[in-house]
Enzyme design. Structure first.
Site, PDB file in Angstrom:
ATOM      1  N   ARG A 275       0.857  -1.181   0.000  1.00  0.00           N
ATOM      2  CA  ARG A 275       0.000   0.000   0.000  1.00  0.00           C
ATOM      3  C   ARG A 275       0.898   1.236   0.000  1.00  0.00           C
ATOM      4  NH1 ARG A 275      -1.388   2.681   4.472  1.00  0.00           N
ATOM      5  NH2 ARG A 275      -1.438   0.904   5.867  1.00  0.00           N
ATOM      6  N   HIS A 279      -3.810   4.236   4.585  1.00  0.00           N
ATOM      7  CA  HIS A 279      -4.891   3.255   4.708  1.00  0.00           C
ATOM      8  C   HIS A 279      -6.188   3.860   4.185  1.00  0.00           C
ATOM      9  CE1 HIS A 279      -7.275  -0.010   6.324  1.00  0.00           C
ATOM     10  NE2 HIS A 279      -8.039   0.871   6.943  1.00  0.00           N
ATOM     11  N   TYR A 288       4.170   5.788  11.090  1.00  0.00           N
ATOM     12  CA  TYR A 288       4.500   4.413  11.468  1.00  0.00           C
ATOM     13  C   TYR A 288       5.309   3.670  10.406  1.00  0.00           C
ATOM     14  CZ  TYR A 288       0.272   3.563   8.632  1.00  0.00           C
ATOM     15  OH  TYR A 288      -0.662   3.558   7.624  1.00  0.00           O
TER      16      TYR A 288
END
Length: 389
Positions: A275, A279, A288
């Site tokens: 990805r 998200h 992160y």
């Protein structure tokens, strides 16, 4: 690169490929990141009919859905959509599998498979209705054999397995295909769906896009083995495929579909991808995720990879590139126009499509709400017939 070990020590055939004989499966790859076509003795069989023209069409598909994704992200940033789940980097997984399906196959997806929806013929305005807050669905599932996206993580796998059991009872040879991410494999629904699918040998394909991140949690924390190997515990054959390789994805999907049509039961496909974006547009992956990881995966970009193959074959002409760009721009422009001119829902629309047929319980609520709206002096929104039909 090689693919899964297949069978249990016997010879590998196109029919038996994808049955892992142990853990630690290799990745099926037919196109390298640089665009070199790799011959594979088992999986070449499943894409032997793909012509140069079809390769160009796959390139166009992936370019178009990336443009759709970029445009929808921009619409959200501009306040036209409440949220958007980007698919950036996962184009090959969605197009390679989506273009392998028959019209009578039925898709049960998560909220990210907008490329699969494009393959199924979803009107792009309908694709945005939920994210604009104008509808609780978006399209008629029966018209294109694709359910509206499931927001509850993994729930669609149960729906797909149930539908597949119905196909089985009807004696048809269609297949149910369900899409979900790596994070969903930790949900009980997915595991329960695989128990039933294996028990009844239902014609369903579990297509897991391993994009390495379940929101902010890396897949290595969720599973200490490859996700495809989890399926073997349920008695379901698993395949691990390079999800950025559109031909490899197509080969694996075609094999799984063929197995299901011939009564061979379910298959689990782990499409290893990444990805590249957040998200959803509410997420900030820089909090992160290591930037070096993103850079490494950018070198494996699915569209650049296929472009490399087309260039090696002398197919990536300026004319093709312009044609693809024009198509992508036109599609994005039409989607934006459909979004910004979408009429707001009327208050009484909340009662539409709640049940297939009206009932007294719903009609009573509708009548109460209509009278409540009428108290504000707006009879146009208080007409009962606007409701539960």
């Amino acid at each position: 690169m090689s693919t899964d070990e297949t069978g249990h020590g016997g010879a590998k055939t196109p029919e038996s490929a994808g049955n892992p004989g142990g853990t630690g499966q290799d990745l099926l790859q037919l196109i390298t990141p640089s665009g070199e076509r790799i011959s594979h003795p088992e999986f070449d069989f499943w894409v032997r009919d793909i012509t140069d023209e079809q390769l160009c069409s796959l390139f166009e598909d992936m370019t178009v859905i990336r443009r759709i994704d970029v445009e929808a992200t921009a619409l959200q940033r501009q306040g036209e959509l409440a949220l958007w789940p980007p698919l950036l980097g996962q184009e090959a997984a969605q197009i390679g599998s989506g273009r392998s399906l028959r019209p009578d196959d039925f898709v049960f997806s998560s909220y990210r498979e907008n490329g699969v929806a494009y393959c199924r013929g979803v009107d792009l305005t309908d694709l945005l209705r939920v994210w604009r807050g104008n509808a609780s669905g978006g399209w008629d599932p029966d018209s294109i054999n694709m359910a509206t996206p499931q927001i509850i993580i993994g729930a669609q796998t149960l729906h797909a397995t149930g539908y597949a059991m119905g196909i089985q009872n009807d004696g048809a040879d269609a297949v149910a295909v369900t899409y979900f991410g790596d994070g969903a494999t930790s949900e009980g629904d997915v595991n329960e769906a695989m128990v039933f699918a294996a028990s009844f040998q239902a014609p369903v394909v579990f297509f897991c896009t391993n994009n390495h991140w379940a929101i902010s949690e890396p897949v290595r924390l969720q599973s200490h083995i490859q996700l495809a190997d989890r399926a073997t515990g349920f008695g379901i054959p698993g395949m691990r495929v390079d999800g950025n390789d559109v031909l490899a994805v197509m080969a694996a999907t075609r094999l799984a579909l063929d197995r299901a049509r011939r009564g061979g039961g379910p298959t689990f496909i782990e499409a290893v991808s990444y990805r590249m974006g957040p998200h959803t547009t509410a997420d900030d992956p820089t909090r992160y995720r290591d930037a070096n990881e993103l850079e490494d995966w950018a070198a494996k970009d699915p569209i650049s990879r296929l472009a490399g193959l087309l260039e090696r074959k002398g197919l990536l002409t300026p004319e093709l590139q312009q044609q693809v760009k024009d198509k992508a721009d036109a599609v994005a422009s039409g989607m934006r126009r459909g979004c910004t001119t979408m009429p707001d829902p009327r208050p009484m629309d909340i009662f539409k499509h709640v049940y297939s047929t009206p009932n007294s319980w719903l009609e009573r609520q509708q009548d109460h709400y209509a009278r409540y709206l009428a108290s504000f002096g707006d009879p146009a929104d208080a007409v009962s017939e606007e409701g539960a039909r």
